[in-house]
Design a protein around this motif. Sequence first.
Motif, PDB file in Angstrom:
ATOM      1  N   LEU A  73       0.862  -1.178   0.000  1.00  0.00           N
ATOM      2  CA  LEU A  73       0.000   0.000   0.000  1.00  0.00           C
ATOM      3  C   LEU A  73       0.895   1.224   0.000  1.00  0.00           C
ATOM      4  N   ILE A  74       0.739   2.072  -1.020  1.00  0.00           N
ATOM      5  CA  ILE A  74       1.560   3.277  -1.162  1.00  0.00           C
ATOM      6  C   ILE A  74       0.648   4.499  -1.146  1.00  0.00           C
ATOM      7  N   VAL A  75       0.910   5.418  -0.225  1.00  0.00           N
ATOM      8  CA  VAL A  75       0.090   6.617  -0.065  1.00  0.00           C
ATOM      9  C   VAL A  75       0.972   7.852  -0.229  1.00  0.00           C
ATOM     10  N   GLY A  76       0.599   8.717  -1.164  1.00  0.00           N
ATOM     11  CA  GLY A  76       1.306   9.985  -1.355  1.00  0.00           C
ATOM     12  C   GLY A  76       0.294  11.112  -1.432  1.00  0.00           C
ATOM     13  N   ILE A  77       0.444  12.121  -0.559  1.00  0.00           N
ATOM     14  CA  ILE A  77      -0.559  13.178  -0.452  1.00  0.00           C
ATOM     15  C   ILE A  77       0.099  14.548  -0.617  1.00  0.00           C
ATOM     16  N   SER A  78      -0.381  15.331  -1.595  1.00  0.00           N
ATOM     17  CA  SER A  78       0.197  16.655  -1.847  1.00  0.00           C
ATOM     18  C   SER A  78      -0.623  17.786  -1.234  1.00  0.00           C
ATOM     19  N   TYR A  79      -1.866  17.498  -0.797  1.00  0.00           N
ATOM     20  CA  TYR A  79      -2.754  18.523  -0.233  1.00  0.00           C
ATOM     21  C   TYR A  79      -2.881  19.718  -1.191  1.00  0.00           C
ATOM     22  N   LYS A  80      -3.043  19.401  -2.466  1.00  0.00           N
ATOM     23  CA  LYS A  80      -3.045  20.406  -3.518  1.00  0.00           C
ATOM     24  C   LYS A  80      -4.110  21.464  -3.275  1.00  0.00           C
ATOM     25  N   SER A 110      -0.236  -6.214  -7.251  1.00  0.00           N
ATOM     26  CA  SER A 110      -0.256  -6.351  -5.794  1.00  0.00           C
ATOM     27  C   SER A 110       0.040  -5.029  -5.097  1.00  0.00           C
ATOM     28  N   ILE A 111       0.113  -3.932  -5.852  1.00  0.00           N
ATOM     29  CA  ILE A 111       0.434  -2.622  -5.281  1.00  0.00           C
ATOM     30  C   ILE A 111      -0.784  -1.713  -5.405  1.00  0.00           C
ATOM     31  N   LEU A 112      -1.276  -1.244  -4.275  1.00  0.00           N
ATOM     32  CA  LEU A 112      -2.417  -0.328  -4.242  1.00  0.00           C
ATOM     33  C   LEU A 112      -1.906   1.082  -3.998  1.00  0.00           C
ATOM     34  N   MET A 113      -2.197   1.985  -4.936  1.00  0.00           N
ATOM     35  CA  MET A 113      -1.750   3.381  -4.851  1.00  0.00           C
ATOM     36  C   MET A 113      -2.912   4.273  -4.438  1.00  0.00           C
ATOM     37  N   LEU A 114      -2.687   5.103  -3.408  1.00  0.00           N
ATOM     38  CA  LEU A 114      -3.642   6.136  -3.032  1.00  0.00           C
ATOM     39  C   LEU A 114      -2.947   7.488  -3.173  1.00  0.00           C
ATOM     40  N   THR A 115      -3.305   8.247  -4.207  1.00  0.00           N
ATOM     41  CA  THR A 115      -2.792   9.603  -4.399  1.00  0.00           C
ATOM     42  C   THR A 115      -3.905  10.456  -4.989  1.00  0.00           C
ATOM     43  N   GLU A 116      -3.700  11.766  -4.991  1.00  0.00           N
ATOM     44  CA  GLU A 116      -4.706  12.662  -5.576  1.00  0.00           C
ATOM     45  C   GLU A 116      -4.744  12.581  -7.096  1.00  0.00           C
ATOM     46  N   GLU A 117      -3.788  11.872  -7.702  1.00  0.00           N
ATOM     47  CA  GLU A 117      -3.791  11.716  -9.152  1.00  0.00           C
ATOM     48  C   GLU A 117      -4.665  10.556  -9.611  1.00  0.00           C
ATOM     49  N   GLU A 118      -5.119   9.731  -8.688  1.00  0.00           N
ATOM     50  CA  GLU A 118      -5.958   8.592  -9.061  1.00  0.00           C
ATOM     51  C   GLU A 118      -7.325   9.090  -9.531  1.00  0.00           C
ATOM     52  N   ARG A 119      -7.830   8.501 -10.597  1.00  0.00           N
ATOM     53  CA  ARG A 119      -9.127   8.908 -11.140  1.00  0.00           C
ATOM     54  C   ARG A 119     -10.294   8.299 -10.375  1.00  0.00           C
ATOM     55  N   ASP A 120     -10.066   7.123  -9.806  1.00  0.00           N
ATOM     56  CA  ASP A 120     -11.112   6.464  -9.027  1.00  0.00           C
ATOM     57  C   ASP A 120     -11.250   7.186  -7.686  1.00  0.00           C
ATOM     58  N   LEU A 173      -0.928  10.488  11.264  1.00  0.00           N
ATOM     59  CA  LEU A 173      -0.798  10.733   9.833  1.00  0.00           C
ATOM     60  C   LEU A 173      -2.011  11.539   9.387  1.00  0.00           C
ATOM     61  N   CYS A 174      -1.835  12.351   8.358  1.00  0.00           N
ATOM     62  CA  CYS A 174      -2.869  13.291   7.956  1.00  0.00           C
ATOM     63  C   CYS A 174      -3.431  12.942   6.577  1.00  0.00           C
ATOM     64  N   PRO A 175      -4.583  12.288   6.511  1.00  0.00           N
ATOM     65  CA  PRO A 175      -5.222  12.056   5.214  1.00  0.00           C
ATOM     66  C   PRO A 175      -5.528  13.379   4.527  1.00  0.00           C
ATOM     67  N   VAL A 176      -5.864  13.316   3.253  1.00  0.00           N
ATOM     68  CA  VAL A 176      -6.105  14.544   2.502  1.00  0.00           C
ATOM     69  C   VAL A 176      -7.281  15.330   3.083  1.00  0.00           C
ATOM     70  N   ASP A 177      -8.212  14.645   3.752  1.00  0.00           N
ATOM     71  CA  ASP A 177      -9.385  15.309   4.328  1.00  0.00           C
ATOM     72  C   ASP A 177      -9.299  15.418   5.850  1.00  0.00           C
ATOM     73  N   PHE A 178      -8.077  15.499   6.381  1.00  0.00           N
ATOM     74  CA  PHE A 178      -7.907  15.482   7.836  1.00  0.00           C
ATOM     75  C   PHE A 178      -8.577  16.660   8.525  1.00  0.00           C
ATOM     76  N   GLU A 179      -8.732  17.785   7.824  1.00  0.00           N
ATOM     77  CA  GLU A 179      -9.326  18.966   8.465  1.00  0.00           C
ATOM     78  C   GLU A 179     -10.791  18.739   8.819  1.00  0.00           C
ATOM     79  N   THR A 180     -11.468  17.884   8.080  1.00  0.00           N
ATOM     80  CA  THR A 180     -12.876  17.603   8.369  1.00  0.00           C
ATOM     81  C   THR A 180     -13.090  16.237   8.997  1.00  0.00           C
ATOM     82  N   GLN A 181     -12.252  15.248   8.641  1.00  0.00           N
ATOM     83  CA  GLN A 181     -12.441  13.885   9.116  1.00  0.00           C
ATOM     84  C   GLN A 181     -11.485  13.474  10.225  1.00  0.00           C
ATOM     85  N   GLY A 182     -10.473  14.290  10.497  1.00  0.00           N
ATOM     86  CA  GLY A 182      -9.530  13.964  11.541  1.00  0.00           C
ATOM     87  C   GLY A 182      -8.338  13.160  11.035  1.00  0.00           C
ATOM     88  N   MET A 183      -7.366  12.965  11.908  1.00  0.00           N
ATOM     89  CA  MET A 183      -6.122  12.282  11.561  1.00  0.00           C
ATOM     90  C   MET A 183      -6.179  10.806  11.957  1.00  0.00           C
TER      91      MET A 183
END
Length: 355
Positions: A73-80, A110-120, A173-183
């Motif tokens: 599982l690979i997570v990259g967050i830019s908080y664009k 076998s690699i799951l990517m979570l980034t803001e560039e994902e279309r799904d 850790l801070c998900p992209v929506d941490f300001e509303t959903q928490g860390m």
Amino acid sequence: MASYMLVNCSNCRTPLQLPAGAKAIRCALCHAVTHIAEPRNVPPSPYSNGAPPANPLQYSPSVPSAHGSKRALIVGISYKYSRYQLKGCINDAKCMKFLLMNKFQFPESSILMLTEEERDPLRLPTKQNMRMAMFWLVQGCKSGDSLVFHYSGHGSQQRDYTGEEVDGYDETLCPVDFETQGMLVDNELNATLVRPLPRGVKLHCIIDACHSGTALDLPFLCKFNSYGQFAWEDHRPRSGAWKGTSGGDAYSFSGCDDGQTSADTSALSKVTSTGAMTYCFIQAIEHGHKTYGSVLNGMRQAIRNANTSSGGIGGGGVTTLIGMLLTGGSVAGGLTQEPQLTSANLFDINMPFTL
């Protein structure tokens, strides 16, 4: 806290978080649609009371066979477009995927990517999606499996009121929506990723974030003295709470100590922004460091060299929320960060490193 229920995907059995009242949900992994005839009869989510489940595997009885013995599982967050924006985190995610596939033979499937560039939308790095993806990573794992969790993004701290943390703070850790959903708090990361691991399973976490030294709440922290000798520091909670595995092995390389910050910078690659820790980790592997101790020392030396040659790791910012909030942007200048190694079990750091 939002109300939702937990259901298993009708195809791959991945646990899905169903919003209250919803009659169908699509799986981010296999894309199957699961229809719920009577949502009120679905068991409530283990997080409905704000606490993680005692054993996440009881909600994750199987894993898609296509994932085999290696998965990541690979997570990259830019908080664009936010005041917390970072430049190098998605680069980190792409580089880590390349490393896993080409150096350690992880199948792309076998690699799951979570980034803001994902279309799904279900593969965006939101708190809910990160939780679901962490369940996927560990569910159904068996002896011989190798699991990897890589995170590049903001890390923070919050007050610990349980008495478990020596310094009085939980790491987050801070998900992209941490300001509303928490860390995501270290207690939950430990309960979801670490505690379910059975004997023979290896989990490696690479956490490129501020305050990440003990972000997995692993019991033991590796320390070096001035002569280069190592010793383990005992970080087991004074409360006696169990933070180890169910017989497996868990290791975490992190960007810095709990009280330090990590750089998002172009000073190391000289080409584009990356997380200092991720860049140095990949370089240590590429330069032939073959044991846990030499990988850790290689990372630390690369950061020291960058500070010495450039007068500090500049050309970027510090991935600290407070610093970016106060300055309205990145925090440039020198930085001292010491990558850390923690483990669920005591071991000889001269042991060969592999994923």
